[in-house]
Scaffold this active site. Structure first.
Site, mmCIF file in Angstrom:
data_model
loop_
_atom_site.group_PDB
_atom_site.id
_atom_site.type_symbol
_atom_site.label_atom_id
_atom_site.label_comp_id
_atom_site.label_asym_id
_atom_site.label_seq_id
_atom_site.Cartn_x
_atom_site.Cartn_y
_atom_site.Cartn_z
ATOM 1 N NE ARG A 146 9.768 10.720 0.800
ATOM 2 C CZ ARG A 146 8.632 10.360 0.220
ATOM 3 N NH1 ARG A 146 8.193 9.104 0.294
ATOM 4 N NH2 ARG A 146 7.933 11.219 -0.506
ATOM 5 C CG ASP A 147 8.640 8.965 -3.331
ATOM 6 O OD1 ASP A 147 8.454 7.774 -3.043
ATOM 7 O OD2 ASP A 147 7.781 9.683 -3.854
ATOM 8 C CG HIS A 348 4.977 7.840 -8.258
ATOM 9 N ND1 HIS A 348 6.074 7.161 -7.803
ATOM 10 C CD2 HIS A 348 4.565 8.626 -7.243
ATOM 11 C CE1 HIS A 348 6.310 7.504 -6.542
ATOM 12 N NE2 HIS A 348 5.403 8.395 -6.168
ATOM 13 C CB CYS A 379 4.861 3.993 -2.633
ATOM 14 S SG CYS A 379 4.269 3.758 -0.965
HETATM 15 C C1 HMG Z 1 3.352 4.827 10.749
HETATM 16 C C2 HMG Z 1 4.007 3.590 11.301
HETATM 17 C C3 HMG Z 1 5.168 3.963 12.204
HETATM 18 C C4 HMG Z 1 2.958 2.864 12.107
HETATM 19 O O1 HMG Z 1 3.421 1.564 12.390
HETATM 20 P P1 HMG Z 1 2.724 0.686 13.491
HETATM 21 O O2 HMG Z 1 3.362 -0.654 13.436
HETATM 22 O O3 HMG Z 1 1.265 0.753 13.336
HETATM 23 O O4 HMG Z 1 3.164 1.533 14.758
HETATM 24 P P2 HMG Z 1 3.070 1.311 16.277
HETATM 25 O O5 HMG Z 1 2.731 2.622 16.857
HETATM 26 O O6 HMG Z 1 2.206 0.108 16.630
HETATM 27 O O7 HMG Z 1 4.588 0.944 16.636
HETATM 28 C C5 HMG Z 1 5.198 -0.256 16.211
HETATM 29 C C6 HMG Z 1 6.692 -0.124 16.384
HETATM 30 O O8 HMG Z 1 7.193 0.899 15.511
HETATM 31 C C7 HMG Z 1 7.862 1.890 16.296
HETATM 32 N N1 HMG Z 1 7.628 3.183 15.679
HETATM 33 C C8 HMG Z 1 6.466 3.833 15.558
HETATM 34 N N2 HMG Z 1 6.660 4.983 14.941
HETATM 35 C C9 HMG Z 1 7.966 5.074 14.664
HETATM 36 C C10 HMG Z 1 8.753 6.049 14.023
HETATM 37 N N3 HMG Z 1 8.243 7.169 13.553
HETATM 38 N N4 HMG Z 1 10.073 5.832 13.915
HETATM 39 C C11 HMG Z 1 10.615 4.692 14.398
HETATM 40 N N5 HMG Z 1 9.917 3.728 15.012
HETATM 41 C C12 HMG Z 1 8.595 3.928 15.140
HETATM 42 C C13 HMG Z 1 7.270 1.759 17.682
HETATM 43 O O9 HMG Z 1 8.145 2.283 18.640
HETATM 44 C C14 HMG Z 1 7.103 0.283 17.799
HETATM 45 O O10 HMG Z 1 8.382 -0.296 18.047
HETATM 46 P P3 HMG Z 1 8.524 -1.653 18.911
HETATM 47 O O11 HMG Z 1 7.913 -1.347 20.251
HETATM 48 O O12 HMG Z 1 7.737 -2.693 18.165
HETATM 49 O O13 HMG Z 1 9.974 -1.913 18.913
HETATM 50 C C15 HMG Z 1 4.502 2.654 10.165
HETATM 51 O O14 HMG Z 1 3.398 2.190 9.483
HETATM 52 C C16 HMG Z 1 5.432 3.346 9.240
HETATM 53 O O15 HMG Z 1 6.552 3.661 9.596
HETATM 54 N N6 HMG Z 1 4.973 3.586 7.995
HETATM 55 C C17 HMG Z 1 5.758 4.347 7.036
HETATM 56 C C18 HMG Z 1 5.540 3.772 5.686
HETATM 57 C C19 HMG Z 1 6.254 4.597 4.679
HETATM 58 O O16 HMG Z 1 7.221 5.279 4.951
HETATM 59 N N7 HMG Z 1 5.736 4.497 3.457
HETATM 60 C C20 HMG Z 1 6.291 5.184 2.353
HETATM 61 C C21 HMG Z 1 5.892 6.621 2.363
HETATM 62 S S1 HMG Z 1 5.589 7.129 0.729
HETATM 63 C C22 HMG Z 1 4.039 7.787 0.721
HETATM 64 O O17 HMG Z 1 3.358 7.712 1.683
HETATM 65 C C23 HMG Z 1 3.587 8.425 -0.531
HETATM 66 C C24 HMG Z 1 4.262 9.750 -0.894
HETATM 67 C C25 HMG Z 1 4.451 10.656 0.342
HETATM 68 O O18 HMG Z 1 5.541 9.515 -1.429
HETATM 69 C C26 HMG Z 1 3.422 10.504 -1.932
HETATM 70 C C27 HMG Z 1 2.940 9.647 -3.086
HETATM 71 O O19 HMG Z 1 3.780 9.116 -3.846
HETATM 72 O O20 HMG Z 1 1.736 9.533 -3.260
#
Ligand code: HMG
Length: 446
Positions: A146-147, A348, A379
């Site tokens: 994943r990460d 990291h 990330c």
């Molecule tokens: C949170 C959101 C979804 C908000 O994204 P958004 O654009 O603000 O969401 P929204 O609610 O306005 O929806 C926009 C579109 O996304 C869809 N949508 C909404 N939710 C989902 C979902 N779950 N799965 C699939 N689709 C989704 C939703 O249906 C819509 O589709 P459209 O109508 O435009 O076709 C977006 O910002 C996102 O996906 N972010 C994830 C980013 C990510 O994965 N980053 C890496 C993670 S690593 C991390 O956080 C650190 C960690 C954990 O590793 C620890 C560390 O190292 O410190």
């Protein structure tokens, strides 16, 4: 949305930075020279000689973490023969090992003999203050699929992800974070989350949690067969906005909904807090802010909370006033709010500090460590963040410390080599490179 535009540009910059500086791990000449003076050995023997741990007896194995696997790794269940003898105080810790079996089967075929210190009453003890407080079992949470793969420039085929997960599970890792049910527009690298879960969710032997940023992601994960999920908040407002497009408080509201839905289905929820040692945008992040977010996740029912040094900036202690990046004060603040056994560390390795930070965390009572095979990752929304600490390097260090993980280092190295070969880049684990390099050198002389 204007912010999204900024974020995209920022993320592209980040990705280019990450890819252009991807580590080609150097191995110091002195360590190689030392290896070369040793008699020829196979990789397996070298793994066991240089890495297999001595069992340090007499330390607490128990944990109150309800989803922790530690109990299944009690002394009796460990497939190694242990042997101790009475030695007087001050003698060096000695260990002999005899080896049989084929290359990648080390866990099942090796036989170890251990020599622990005992006091006059025959009670085992560790004489060294460095290792005295270290737990005797550490649970490793593998986050590579994943990460590690969420930031890859080229999308990795589903079949490769599935094989990687299978290899990691068969190496004995108790938890392998499989993928994320996030927006495919934001993280196209993991758009095949459902297909990955379809292929792996019947695998036995490990838990396979997935990231879910909201209820939509949670529902998709459950339909795909996920039995454990993770929610991910941040201790930095700016990072929360760039990563999940909402403020910290908004994210906690979303996560409360996820936690409630998960509780109804008896699905365990892991929590993450990012930027615990510093933020790529804001710089210093106060330990009290980290502790606040950790406590919120704990109170909403997370069984475990992982503390992410997202940009790998932390050092064990920082003596510089107003300087972020001190792991010890951060852990002290967090541990005042949440029991240590509920916490994991997630470092990291951007500044090469991860192993030092892990060691100090273990000394402070942490028993769960996140790591990424071959040091994959970074990330997409964290400027300059490189991969997680390599799982192979963590296992190598823990083996050396005599800490049990139940991970087969040989199989783990093979998994790291597999994905590195697919990505056409050197393995980011120093232990792996060193052990493999020696084998190649020996083979070339035959
Ligand atoms: C949170 C959101 C979804 C908000 O994204 P958004 O654009 O603000 O969401 P929204 O609610 O306005 O929806 C926009 C579109 O996304 C869809 N949508 C909404 N939710 C989902 C979902 N779950 N799965 C699939 N689709 C989704 C939703 O249906 C819509 O589709 P459209 O109508 O435009 O076709 C977006 O910002 C996102 O996906 N972010 C994830 C980013 C990510 O994965 N980053 C890496 C993670 S690593 C991390 O956080 C650190 C960690 C954990 O590793 C620890 C560390 O190292 O410190």
């Amino acid at each position: 949305m204007q912010w999204n535009g900024v974020r995209r540009a920022h993320s592209l910059w980040c990705k280019s930075l990450t890819h252009s500086t991807h580590p080609c791990i150097p191995v110091s000449m002195s360590s190689l020279e030392a290896f070369d003076k040793l008699p020829s050995t196979s990789t397996k023997e070298r793994i066991q000689r240089f890495s297999s741990g001595a069992w340090i007896q007499g330390r607490d194995l128990s944990t109150s973490n309800s989803f922790n696997d530690d109990k299944s790794f009690g002394e009796d269940s460990i497939p190694w023969k242990r042997h101790s003898r009475k030695v007087s105080q001050g003698q060096l810790l000695l260990r002999n090992s005899t080896v049989s079996g084929t290359l990648w089967e080390s866990k099942h075929f090796q036989e170890h003999k251990y020599h622990t210190f005992r006091n006059d009453n025959g009670i085992p003890y560790s004489p060294n203050k460095v290792v005295r407080d270290i737990p005797k079992f550490v649970k490793i949470v593998e986050v590579g699929p994943r990460d590690g793969l969420q930031n890859e420039k080229n999308i990795v085929p589903t079949s490769v992800k599935v094989e990687l997960i299978q290899r990691l599970v068969s190496a004995g890792l108790p938890v392998v974070e499989a993928t994320s049910f996030v927006s495919p527009k934001w993280v196209p690298q993991l758009a095949d989350a459902k297909d990955v879960m379809d292929a792996v969710n019947t695998l036995d032997g490990a838990r396979l949690p997935v990231l879910t940023p909201n209820l939509k992601g949670f529902e998709a994960a459950v339909s795909a067969g996920a039995k454990e999920v993770a929610i991910f908040a941040s201790a930095s407002e700016s990072f929360s906005l760039s990563n999940i497009n909402c403020t910290i408080e908004e994210s906690l509201l979303r996560y409360r909904d996820v936690a409630t839905a998960a509780k109804e289905l008896s699905i365990p929820v892991r929590g993450y807090v990012s930027c615990v040692a510093g933020c790529p945008v804001e710089g210093a992040v106060p330990p009290s802010k980290v502790a606040h977010v950790v406590k919120e996740l704990y109170d909403m029912g997370c069984f475990e909370i992982s503390l992410g040094d997202t940009i790998g900036i932390g050092t064990p202690v920082s003596v510089l006033i107003n300087e972020s990046g001190s792991v010890v004060p951060m852990l002290e603040a967090v541990m005042a709010a949440v029991p240590a056994e509920k916490l994991a560390v997630h470092f990291h390795d951007t500044y090469g500090q991860a192993l030092a930070n892990i060691l100090v965390s273990l000394q402070m009572g942490i028993k769960i460590v996140d790591a990424s095979v071959a040091g994959l990752g970074g990330c997409p929304y964290a400027k300059g963040a490189s991969g997680n600490v390599a799982t192979e390097d963590v296992v190598y260090m823990l083996n050396g410390l005599g800490v049990q993980t139940n991970v087969d280092l040989g199989k783990l190295i093979a998994a790291g080599d597999f994905i590195s070969k697919h990505l056409s880049r050197p393995n980011g684990s120093k232990a792996s490179v060193a052990l493999n390099r020696r084998t190649t050198a020996v083979a070339s002389k035959i």
